[in-house]
Design an enzyme around this catalytic site. Structure first.
Site, PDB file in Angstrom:
ATOM      1  CG  HIS A 151      65.126  38.879 -81.195  1.00  0.00           C
ATOM      2  ND1 HIS A 151      64.207  37.901 -80.895  1.00  0.00           N
ATOM      3  CD2 HIS A 151      66.120  38.250 -81.867  1.00  0.00           C
ATOM      4  CE1 HIS A 151      64.623  36.740 -81.349  1.00  0.00           C
ATOM      5  NE2 HIS A 151      65.790  36.921 -81.949  1.00  0.00           N
ATOM      6  CE1 TYR A 172      65.776  31.562 -88.924  1.00  0.00           C
ATOM      7  CE2 TYR A 172      67.721  32.898 -89.322  1.00  0.00           C
ATOM      8  CZ  TYR A 172      66.882  32.232 -88.448  1.00  0.00           C
ATOM      9  OH  TYR A 172      67.161  32.237 -87.103  1.00  0.00           O
ATOM     10  CG  ASP A 182      60.874  31.233 -87.409  1.00  0.00           C
ATOM     11  OD1 ASP A 182      59.801  31.619 -86.894  1.00  0.00           O
ATOM     12  OD2 ASP A 182      61.996  31.539 -86.977  1.00  0.00           O
ATOM     13  CG  LEU A 338      75.239  25.116 -71.524  1.00  0.00           C
ATOM     14  CD1 LEU A 338      75.581  26.579 -71.780  1.00  0.00           C
ATOM     15  CD2 LEU A 338      75.255  24.829 -70.036  1.00  0.00           C
ATOM     16  CE1 TYR A 339      70.077  27.743 -74.417  1.00  0.00           C
ATOM     17  CE2 TYR A 339      70.825  27.145 -76.610  1.00  0.00           C
ATOM     18  CZ  TYR A 339      70.635  28.092 -75.633  1.00  0.00           C
ATOM     19  OH  TYR A 339      71.003  29.397 -75.865  1.00  0.00           O
ATOM     20  CG  HIS A 372      64.740  30.364 -85.242  1.00  0.00           C
ATOM     21  ND1 HIS A 372      64.221  31.582 -85.624  1.00  0.00           N
ATOM     22  CD2 HIS A 372      65.707  30.658 -84.335  1.00  0.00           C
ATOM     23  CE1 HIS A 372      64.836  32.555 -84.996  1.00  0.00           C
ATOM     24  NE2 HIS A 372      65.749  32.032 -84.194  1.00  0.00           N
ATOM     25  CD  GLU A 400      62.682  39.181 -78.128  1.00  0.00           C
ATOM     26  OE1 GLU A 400      62.070  38.923 -79.198  1.00  0.00           O
ATOM     27  OE2 GLU A 400      63.752  38.636 -77.814  1.00  0.00           O
TER      28      GLU A 400
END
Length: 466
Positions: A151, A172, A182, A338-339, A372, A400
């Protein structure tokens, strides 16, 4: 996803430690940095500008192109980038071009779609038709994609670093009218570009686990497992090579940081240190509201201290896994709910702070486009550019990185304010947790799956892994 839901509860207990106390954070003043002139740092407004700048830099490249991204997709956007890379190589045969993508992600099809050979099939086709010169590598951070992916972010093109959390595909790059929002920055600095390019050479190209994907004979993952283990051990010790620089009156201190694993994670440690050092104002951007426990704890501390906090997250309909009503439901479509449940619990716990205006939660939504964003603005003198989603998976499993920008003279303040204003154009402040859709009104398939997860406590495992 189905495997997670049917897994036994003991698996959740094994994979959810989260009890270790974080180690003492490093002194922020001691962080090494590159002194980058403020005028050499640009903020691009949107995905169309990002696509244009990427193609422009590729077309003008004379020495090197090093692209590190989660994936380069087999679609019009991905092919446009590959065509540009091969055209650049044809114009300048001495140009060095290398692309690094996640090994596992490149070798499978899209989630929810029919099985295929993945993006690697496109890479091999291009190499067969257009010949050598564009090296595409797969980086297996873990033995399985579920347990962690590449990532890292950052495209090095000559002396420029184009940094964004975006990968490379239609949405994107804003092809065909849709986009995934983004953040996009360009930093023109030879030393920073060298450090980021040198990192992938030392730790990826020189690793036996990292193999070319655009060749005929690609080894099976199982044959690479000893090498993957060595790569993982190497990455846990890895750091960017950053000098001790002197900050001039027109410079910004830029520190590239790496994060991998649940301990001795430099990026995590510095992010927590920066959060704790907030004096008055914090802006936190995350695409999936699933904050790691240490981050939630610091936010609570800052609220008690009286700091003003703005959180921006995507509405569940702006999640790339959202399935609109009326379309066939797949298990992966549970994630946006869920989020949203996580966000609802957080907003309910901080109802008083939201009411007083001390905590502002902004929900982003723009038609059928997706969201994002990730990163931090702290007070008026610190910003973090990162691909880190600020979730448990990024905190402990994925590889990351991030760029910490310290700006004591506030030379970038106007650019940051303009960026924040542009990001809020399609965002609405959440007035109360009740403004979020009640779980009682979720589709029947979602309610059923949520009950099953809650009953077995597997919702916490899913939050950590996805």
């Amino acid at each position: 996803m189905n495997t997670l839901i049917t897994a036994p509860a003991r698996l959740a207990r094994r994979m959810l430690p989260f009890r270790r106390q974080p180690k003492t954070s490093p002194a922020l003043e001691a962080l090494p940095f590159f002194a980058v002139p403020a005028h050499a740092i640009e903020v691009l407004r949107d995905s169309a500008a990002f696509r244009g700048e990427l193609l422009r830099l590729i077309a003008q490249a004379s020495q090197r192109i090093v692209i590190v991204t989660l994936y380069l997709q087999d679609d019009d956007g991905g092919r446009e980038v590959l065509n540009a890379l091969y055209a650049a190589k044809a114009r300048r045969p001495s140009l060095q071009i290398s692309v690094f993508v996640d090994w596992h992600r490149a070798r499978r099809g899209l989630i929810g779609k029919q099985k295929s050979e993945g993006n690697a099939g496109m890479y091999r086709d291009y190499a067969a038709r257009l010949g050598p010169g564009v090296d595409i590598y797969g980086v297996p951070v873990q033995n399985r994609e579920l347990l962690g992916v590449l990532h890292l972010k950052g495209f090095v093109i000559d002396d420029a670093v184009l940094y964004s959390g975006a990968s490379l595909n239609d949405v994107y790059l804003m092809r065909h009218g849709r986009y995934r929002l983004d953040r996009y920055h360009v930093l023109h600095h030879r030393g920073l570009a060298d450090a980021m390019a040198d990192f992938v050479q030392r730790h990826f190209v020189d690793s036996d686990a990292v193999r070319r994907l655009n060749v005929a004979d690609v080894p099976a993952t199982r044959t690479l497992q000893p090498a993957i283990r060595e790569l993982r051990q190497d990455l846990q010790r890895a750091r960017y090579d950053v000098p001790d620089a002197t900050l001039g009156p027109t410079d910004v201190a830029v520190t590239p940081l790496l994060g991998f694993g649940g301990s001795d994670n430099a990026l995590n440690d510095v992010l927590l240190a920066l959060l704790r050092a907030t004096r008055g104002r914090l802006i936190l951007l995350t695409p999936y509201f699933n904050l790691p426990r240490p981050v939630r704890a610091v936010l609570g501390l800052l609220l008690r201290r009286g700091c003003l906090i703005d959180l921006m997250v995507g509405d569940k309909t702006a999640n790339d896994f959202y399935i609109p009503p009326g379309q066939p439901f797949k298990t992966i479509g549970l994630l946006p709910y869920l989020y949203e449940n996580n966000l609802r619990r957080f907003a309910r716990a901080h109802h008083a702070h939201i009411t007083s205006g001390q905590l502002n939660i902004h929900l982003w939504r723009d038609g059928d486009n997706s969201y994002h964003l990730k990163g931090l603005f702290i007070d008026d003198d610190v910003a973090v550019l990162t691909g880190n989603n600020l979730n448990p998976r990024a905190w402990t499993l994925d590889l990351e990185n991030g760029l910490v920008l310290r700006d004591p003279e506030r030379l970038l303040q106007a650019k940051h304010q303009a960026e924040w204003a542009a990001l809020r154009e399609h965002a609405t402040r959440l007035p109360d947790y009740r403004a979020l859709e009640s779980p009682r009104n979720y589709p029947a398939e979602v309610r059923k799956l949520l009950r099953r997860l809650n009953r077995t406590r597997l919702d916490r495992l899913v939050n950590r892994l996805l």
